[in-house]
Write a protein that holds these residues in place. Structure first.
Motif, PDB file in Angstrom:
ATOM      1  N   UNK A   1       0.856  -1.172   0.000  1.00 43.06           N
ATOM      2  CA  UNK A   1       0.000   0.000   0.000  1.00 43.06           C
ATOM      3  C   UNK A   1       0.895   1.225   0.000  1.00 43.06           C
ATOM      4  N   UNK A   2       0.310   2.388   0.039  1.00 45.39           N
ATOM      5  CA  UNK A   2       1.083   3.622   0.027  1.00 45.39           C
ATOM      6  C   UNK A   2       0.734   4.463   1.244  1.00 45.39           C
ATOM      7  N   UNK A   3       1.643   5.336   1.568  1.00 48.59           N
ATOM      8  CA  UNK A   3       1.414   6.254   2.674  1.00 48.59           C
ATOM      9  C   UNK A   3       0.207   7.148   2.402  1.00 48.59           C
ATOM     10  N   UNK A   4       0.052   7.586   1.163  1.00 51.52           N
ATOM     11  CA  UNK A   4      -1.057   8.465   0.798  1.00 51.52           C
ATOM     12  C   UNK A   4      -2.406   7.768   0.987  1.00 51.52           C
ATOM     13  N   UNK A   5      -2.467   6.480   0.702  1.00 51.32           N
ATOM     14  CA  UNK A   5      -3.712   5.734   0.862  1.00 51.32           C
ATOM     15  C   UNK A   5      -4.134   5.672   2.318  1.00 51.32           C
ATOM     16  N   UNK A   6      -3.177   5.352   3.205  1.00 51.79           N
ATOM     17  CA  UNK A   6      -3.495   5.256   4.627  1.00 51.79           C
ATOM     18  C   UNK A   6      -3.793   6.633   5.197  1.00 51.79           C
ATOM     19  N   UNK A   7      -3.137   7.663   4.686  1.00 53.45           N
ATOM     20  CA  UNK A   7      -3.438   9.022   5.146  1.00 53.45           C
ATOM     21  C   UNK A   7      -4.863   9.404   4.766  1.00 53.45           C
ATOM     22  N   UNK A   8      -5.276   9.034   3.559  1.00 51.52           N
ATOM     23  CA  UNK A   8      -6.643   9.334   3.133  1.00 51.52           C
ATOM     24  C   UNK A   8      -7.654   8.622   4.027  1.00 51.52           C
ATOM     25  N   UNK A   9      -7.361   7.371   4.349  1.00 48.65           N
ATOM     26  CA  UNK A   9      -8.255   6.628   5.226  1.00 48.65           C
ATOM     27  C   UNK A   9      -8.279   7.227   6.625  1.00 48.65           C
ATOM     28  N   UNK A  10      -7.119   7.638   7.097  1.00 48.85           N
ATOM     29  CA  UNK A  10      -7.016   8.228   8.439  1.00 48.85           C
ATOM     30  C   UNK A  10      -7.858   9.502   8.547  1.00 48.85           C
ATOM     31  N   UNK A  11      -7.810  10.312   7.518  1.00 51.12           N
ATOM     32  CA  UNK A  11      -8.597  11.545   7.526  1.00 51.12           C
ATOM     33  C   UNK A  11     -10.093  11.259   7.572  1.00 51.12           C
ATOM     34  N   UNK A  12     -10.521  10.171   6.928  1.00 51.94           N
ATOM     35  CA  UNK A  12     -11.949   9.867   6.871  1.00 51.94           C
ATOM     36  C   UNK A  12     -12.460   9.193   8.133  1.00 51.94           C
ATOM     37  N   UNK A  13     -11.616   8.556   8.886  1.00 48.03           N
ATOM     38  CA  UNK A  13     -12.080   7.782  10.040  1.00 48.03           C
ATOM     39  C   UNK A  13     -11.734   8.420  11.378  1.00 48.03           C
ATOM     40  N   UNK A  14     -10.845   9.395  11.410  1.00 49.74           N
ATOM     41  CA  UNK A  14     -10.417   9.951  12.699  1.00 49.74           C
ATOM     42  C   UNK A  14     -11.551  10.765  13.331  1.00 49.74           C
ATOM     43  N   UNK A  15     -11.795  10.537  14.599  1.00 52.71           N
ATOM     44  CA  UNK A  15     -12.849  11.229  15.339  1.00 52.71           C
ATOM     45  C   UNK A  15     -12.204  12.212  16.313  1.00 52.71           C
ATOM     46  N   UNK A  16     -12.533  13.474  16.187  1.00 55.57           N
ATOM     47  CA  UNK A  16     -12.029  14.500  17.099  1.00 55.57           C
ATOM     48  C   UNK A  16     -12.975  14.614  18.291  1.00 55.57           C
ATOM     49  N   UNK A  17     -12.442  14.400  19.483  1.00 53.97           N
ATOM     50  CA  UNK A  17     -13.278  14.465  20.685  1.00 53.97           C
ATOM     51  C   UNK A  17     -13.594  15.916  21.026  1.00 53.97           C
ATOM     52  N   UNK A  18     -14.861  16.207  21.272  1.00 53.72           N
ATOM     53  CA  UNK A  18     -15.289  17.529  21.729  1.00 53.72           C
ATOM     54  C   UNK A  18     -16.263  17.364  22.883  1.00 53.72           C
ATOM     55  N   UNK A  19     -16.469  18.440  23.622  1.00 51.39           N
ATOM     56  CA  UNK A  19     -17.406  18.432  24.736  1.00 51.39           C
ATOM     57  C   UNK A  19     -18.672  19.236  24.465  1.00 51.39           C
ATOM     58  N   UNK A  20     -18.562  20.241  23.603  1.00 45.24           N
ATOM     59  CA  UNK A  20     -19.686  21.140  23.370  1.00 45.24           C
ATOM     60  C   UNK A  20     -20.233  21.071  21.962  1.00 45.24           C
ATOM     61  N   UNK A  21     -19.384  20.903  20.978  1.00 40.20           N
ATOM     62  CA  UNK A  21     -19.810  20.955  19.585  1.00 40.20           C
ATOM     63  C   UNK A  21     -19.993  19.548  19.047  1.00 40.20           C
ATOM     64  N   UNK A  22     -21.215  19.079  19.061  1.00 36.47           N
ATOM     65  CA  UNK A  22     -21.473  17.717  18.622  1.00 36.47           C
ATOM     66  C   UNK A  22     -21.142  17.525  17.147  1.00 36.47           C
ATOM     67  N   UNK A  23     -21.293  18.584  16.346  1.00 35.05           N
ATOM     68  CA  UNK A  23     -20.989  18.450  14.925  1.00 35.05           C
ATOM     69  C   UNK A  23     -19.515  18.228  14.681  1.00 35.05           C
ATOM     70  N   UNK A  24     -18.684  18.461  15.697  1.00 31.79           N
ATOM     71  CA  UNK A  24     -17.257  18.244  15.526  1.00 31.79           C
ATOM     72  C   UNK A  24     -16.871  16.793  15.768  1.00 31.79           C
ATOM     73  N   UNK A  25     -17.814  15.982  16.226  1.00 35.54           N
ATOM     74  CA  UNK A  25     -17.500  14.576  16.445  1.00 35.54           C
ATOM     75  C   UNK A  25     -17.514  13.813  15.128  1.00 35.54           C
ATOM     76  N   UNK A  26     -16.861  14.390  14.167  1.00 32.79           N
ATOM     77  CA  UNK A  26     -16.660  13.803  12.854  1.00 32.79           C
ATOM     78  C   UNK A  26     -15.268  14.215  12.419  1.00 32.79           C
ATOM     79  N   UNK A  27     -14.797  13.628  11.346  1.00 30.62           N
ATOM     80  CA  UNK A  27     -13.468  14.004  10.888  1.00 30.62           C
ATOM     81  C   UNK A  27     -13.468  15.437  10.397  1.00 30.62           C
ATOM     82  N   UNK A  28     -12.319  16.113  10.538  1.00 29.51           N
ATOM     83  CA  UNK A  28     -12.207  17.491  10.080  1.00 29.51           C
ATOM     84  C   UNK A  28     -12.343  17.580   8.573  1.00 29.51           C
ATOM     85  N   UNK A  29     -11.982  16.533   7.870  1.00 33.17           N
ATOM     86  CA  UNK A  29     -12.117  16.565   6.415  1.00 33.17           C
ATOM     87  C   UNK A  29     -13.574  16.689   6.031  1.00 33.17           C
TER      88      UNK A  29
END
Length: 546
Positions: free
Chosen positions: A103-131
């Motif tokens: 595989x390639x680094x770019x492929x795993x980076x693309x997957x990481x951006x789509x699956x990473x969850x940013x933890x928040x306490x107030x903004x529920x809409x932020x509980x998704x990837x920044x992408x």
């Protein structure tokens, strides 16, 4: 603490603790480690787009078999990665041979951006990837106006280059929201919490501080808080939540309000001094830093605690000299270079500016939309940087706030790539190069922003895989270290300041070599930096044999 965020991948891929290693040891359980990302690619199911308005799935990622993963794990570097390893194209900075994984680094980076969850306490809409957030939410949710107004900066500069990565140590993150557990006292001593030495019996998470000398690869266990003298009244430190190794003192704060410290000039066998910060039920130590008293010149420690207080300890007498109540849980604080003011971020959206001696509130620094976990003060005392879970980094110029700091906004608002910024560090006053600001996200990205002109409009981005335990400068500012807390590919990464003029190493900003593939490896080239971009590109193609 907010409820767990919804997962963007099937639960069977969630991390399972290794034997004798409790959960939440390495990173936020909501997110996959690098090895888990690779295993996820073994599955044929499609990864759903993080854009809920789109309602469509993205194409499946290239299939990787278990055999490919096993072979790739055998080919990885296990102890250290050097500049030579990266320059040859055999490995990246984490010792990963990507062709071995098919595989390639770019492929795993693309997957990481789509699956990473940013933890928040107030903004529920932020509980998704920044992408996904950038694609659909910024202009429509009123709560996201501050984020929409933030200025994205292209990573076009190169202030530091990759020097070395030690892969032998598993750096702990005892709590996924707290990332201030890596600190350097000099170029020869970097401190971070690790699992207790196996010779002591059952491993204890993050209750031991390792002192690593990067130059000779020699380490020692400085504070083994799990084995305190049983005759002492102070209970043993269950987990080290924060530590600092500045001003000649190593000091650490624990889960239950414990603290321990010792002089860095003392003999290694010298016992450490310990005590209790607070006996409150909400007693965890979220952050600690030291400074020299304006009156006596002696070191004092500032503990930011979950009991909503700032506790100031005289490290000479081992007595608390003041305690300031700030109503909300205090997650991080920084004292101004002249020791007269202090900035602190809490479980509240607005950082506070207070008098350091009395705790009297001067004003609020407005602009964030979620709880803050990082702040720092520039060495010249002009700028304050604050970071929160909303993915914003705000820069305040104190010269503009002499009369009413709470009525004016930041002079610059920057945007994170993947998750909220949980660690900020300005280069020290003794730095030989231009002042910079380190912005460490919760995972994968450390940004180096130019702070020399007050514009904060240029940056370099350090890109890797793994949760970040902390970042720290050495005293001269010529090196800094990043604690990468990935179970398989984590360790201590070292970067050095660029000093060569007129020469440029062709890479991805800090050491990932990009070039033409040759027999399954990348070709590294070095070339003169030309002012004319077209001429530079032609020289590059010729030297790479294209």
């Amino acid at each position: 603490m907010a409820p767990q965020s919804p997962l963007l991948y099937p639960p069977e891929y969630a991390w399972q603790p290794f034997p004798d290693q409790p959960q939440q040891f390495f990173y936020d359980q909501n997110n996959l480690s690098l090895l888990e990302c690779l295993r996820y690619c073994c599955d044929s199911r499609k990864v759903q787009d993080t854009n809920p308005q789109a309602g469509a799935s993205v194409p499946p990622f290239p299939r990787i078999t278990d055999l490919h993963i096993e072979w790739g794990m055998r080919q990885r570097r296990r102890e250290a990665v050097t500049v030579g390893d990266v320059a040859s194209g055999t490995y990246d900075v984490q010792g990963i041979d990507w062709p071995a994984f098919r595989t390639s680094r770019a492929t795993i980076r693309r997957m990481r951006r789509r699956t990473y969850v940013n933890h928040t306490n107030l903004l529920e809409t932020y509980n998704q990837s920044f992408r996904g957030l950038q694609l659909f939410a910024s202009a429509q949710d009123m709560k996201l106006k501050a984020r929409a107004a933030a200025k994205p900066i292209k990573a076009s500069e190169k202030y530091f280059h990759f020097s070395y990565m030690n892969l032998q140590h598993q750096i702990c993150i005892p709590h996924f929201q707290l990332r201030h557990t890596v600190s350097a006292s000099s170029k020869n001593a970097v401190f971070f919490p690790t699992v207790n030495h196996p010779a002591y019996g059952v491993p204890t998470t993050g209750s031991q501080i390792t002192n690593l000398n990067p130059d000779v690869e020699r380490d020692s266990y400085t504070i083994d808080s799990a084995h305190v003298d049983p005759n002492l009244e102070t209970p043993k430190m269950q987990k080290i939540y924060a530590l600092s190794a500045k001003n000649g003192i190593l000091v650490a704060g624990g889960l239950a309000g414990e603290y321990a410290y010792k002089s860095l000039s003392s003999d290694p066998s010298t016992p450490f001094t310990s005590g209790m910060i607070t006996h409150s039920e909400l007693s965890s130590t979220n952050h600690v830093h030291t400074y020299l008293s304006r009156q006596s010149g002696l070191p004092q420690a500032v503990f930011s605690s979950n009991d909503s207080h700032i506790h100031i300890l005289d490290l000479t007498t081992n007595k608390f000299i003041s305690r300031h109540d700030h109503v909300k849980y205090v997650n991080c604080s920084a004292t101004s270079p002249d020791t007269r003011l202090r900035v602190l971020v809490r479980d509240a959206v607005h950082p506070l500016l207070v008098e350091a001696d009395t705790g009297k509130r001067i004003g609020k620094l407005k602009g964030h939309k979620d709880f803050g976990f990082a702040c720092d003060w520039s060495a010249d005392g002009r700028y304050i940087a604050t970071g929160a879970q909303d993915g914003l980094i705000q820069i305040f110029d104190l010269r503009m706030y002499a009369d009413s700091p709470w009525r004016k906004g930041p002079v610059q608002t920057l945007l994170a790539e993947l998750g909220g910024v949980r660690n900020l560090a300005f280069s020290p006053a003794e730095s030989t190069g231009k002042p910079v600001l380190l912005m460490a996200e919760s995972a994968d990205f450390v940004h180096i922003v130019d702070a020399s002109d007050g514009l904060f409009a240029k940056k370099q981005t350090v890109d890797f895989f793994g949760e970040i335990a902390g970042v720290t400068f050495e005293e001269s500012g010529d090196r800094f270290w990043v604690g990468v807390a990935d179970p398989e590919f984590g360790g201590l990464m070292e970067l050095e300041r660029e000093k060569t003029k007129g020469r440029k190493f062709v890479g991805a900003g800090f050491g990932i070599v990009k070039g033409k593939r040759s027999e399954g490896r990348y070709t590294a080239v070095e070339e003169d930096e030309e002012e004319d971009g077209g001429e530079f590109k032609r020289r590059r193609r010729r030297k790479m044999g294209e």
